[in-house]
Design a protein around this motif. Structure first.
Motif, mmCIF file in Angstrom:
data_model
loop_
_atom_site.group_PDB
_atom_site.id
_atom_site.type_symbol
_atom_site.label_atom_id
_atom_site.label_comp_id
_atom_site.label_asym_id
_atom_site.label_seq_id
_atom_site.Cartn_x
_atom_site.Cartn_y
_atom_site.Cartn_z
ATOM 1 N N SER A 13 0.385 -1.665 8.744
ATOM 2 C CA SER A 13 -0.259 -2.935 8.440
ATOM 3 C C SER A 13 -0.544 -3.708 9.722
ATOM 4 O O SER A 13 0.327 -3.852 10.577
ATOM 5 C CB SER A 13 0.644 -3.785 7.531
ATOM 6 N N VAL A 15 -1.619 -6.721 9.173
ATOM 7 C CA VAL A 15 -1.623 -8.032 8.507
ATOM 8 C C VAL A 15 -0.199 -8.538 8.355
ATOM 9 O O VAL A 15 0.726 -7.763 8.096
ATOM 10 C CB VAL A 15 -2.284 -7.918 7.117
ATOM 11 N N GLU A 16 -0.037 -9.824 8.514
ATOM 12 C CA GLU A 16 1.243 -10.479 8.285
ATOM 13 C C GLU A 16 1.027 -11.600 7.280
ATOM 14 O O GLU A 16 0.089 -12.382 7.409
ATOM 15 C CB GLU A 16 1.779 -11.035 9.610
ATOM 16 N N ALA A 17 1.891 -11.675 6.261
ATOM 17 C CA ALA A 17 1.709 -12.704 5.232
ATOM 18 C C ALA A 17 3.030 -12.975 4.538
ATOM 19 O O ALA A 17 3.739 -12.043 4.145
ATOM 20 C CB ALA A 17 0.663 -12.251 4.206
ATOM 21 N N VAL A 34 -3.046 -10.631 -0.343
ATOM 22 C CA VAL A 34 -3.274 -9.319 0.276
ATOM 23 C C VAL A 34 -3.165 -8.211 -0.779
ATOM 24 O O VAL A 34 -3.993 -7.290 -0.839
ATOM 25 C CB VAL A 34 -2.272 -9.076 1.419
ATOM 26 N N LYS A 61 3.644 -6.917 10.022
ATOM 27 C CA LYS A 61 2.840 -6.005 10.821
ATOM 28 C C LYS A 61 3.698 -4.815 11.251
ATOM 29 O O LYS A 61 4.855 -4.988 11.621
ATOM 30 C CB LYS A 61 2.292 -6.713 12.061
ATOM 31 N N GLN A 190 -6.539 -6.346 3.890
ATOM 32 C CA GLN A 190 -7.273 -7.546 4.270
ATOM 33 C C GLN A 190 -6.333 -8.721 4.497
ATOM 34 O O GLN A 190 -5.291 -8.828 3.849
ATOM 35 C CB GLN A 190 -8.281 -7.902 3.172
ATOM 36 N N ALA A 191 -6.700 -9.590 5.404
ATOM 37 C CA ALA A 191 -5.914 -10.797 5.652
ATOM 38 C C ALA A 191 -5.912 -11.669 4.403
ATOM 39 O O ALA A 191 -6.845 -11.614 3.595
ATOM 40 C CB ALA A 191 -6.490 -11.570 6.827
#
Length: 202
Positions: A13, A15-17, A34, A61, A190-191
């Motif tokens: 990943s 992306v971080e969320a 996400v 991530k 996706q972010a």
């Protein structure tokens, strides 16, 4: 003897969320956005509605193993239906109603606020009115047909409320985990995207 560690990397990943509701956007969980986007992309749907609590942990991530995936994404089935724009709005309204509906002796509502992909929602300040918006900012055409995917908990809430649209949904082979896993493997997560707008209180 201990069991062997689950070490094979299944994807990465970028992306971080977080998975908690934010102070600035109190109805949204970034990680759920996400996951919802992965479900939409993985099924080819026009829109996806999942329970925001399907994001069981923050998305970080880096590399993921199968165990990491199990910890982050609830393993829920997905269901699809072909709905008119009017039916889609009705489904959303019913889901919002379910967020303030309680089963007998339960202290948690029937479902948590939904996370949306392929849609945004505008809510009135008093919570009594909602309007769905497509990515172009237009409302769904009441007569046009949209392919909509929902998670198991969303469909269970619709069934509990005896929504007339619940019977339109059929099970898919894809799940929340499988669509997320595919996006991880392809490097296409996706972010997080905003999906709720709340009218400012007067």
């Amino acid at each position: 003897l201990s069991l062997p560690l689950d070490t094979p990397v299944i994807g990465t990943s970028a992306v971080e969320a977080g998975n908690q509701m934010g102070a600035e956007r109190p109805l949204e969980r970034a990680a759920a956005s996400v996951i919802a986007q992965a479900a939409q992309a993985g099924t080819g749907a026009d829109a996806a509605l999942i329970e925001a609590k399907s994001a069981a942990a923050p998305i970080y991530k880096g590399d993921y193993t199968a165990s990491d995936l199990n910890a982050v994404v609830a393993d829920e089935k997905l269901y699809e239906a072909a709905l008119t724009g009017a039916q889609l709005q009705d489904v959303f309204n019913d889901v919002i109603l379910a967020t303030t509906t309680y089963r007998y002796l339960d202290i948690e509502p029937v479902v948590d606020y939904p996370a949306l992909a392929g849609l945004k929602a505008f809510l009135s300040a008093d919570g009594t009115k909602s309007t769905l918006l497509l990515p172009d900012g237009e409302t769904p055409d009441p007569d046009a047909v949209y392919r909509v995917v929902v998670s198991q908990t969303i469909l269970a809430a619709l069934t509990y409320l005896r929504s007339e649209n619940a019977a339109a949904f059929s099970p898919l082979e894809a799940t929340l985990q499988s669509t997320f896993r595919e996006a991880l493997a392809a490097g296409t997560l996706q972010a997080p995207a905003p999906y709720f707008e709340v009218e400012a209180a007067s």
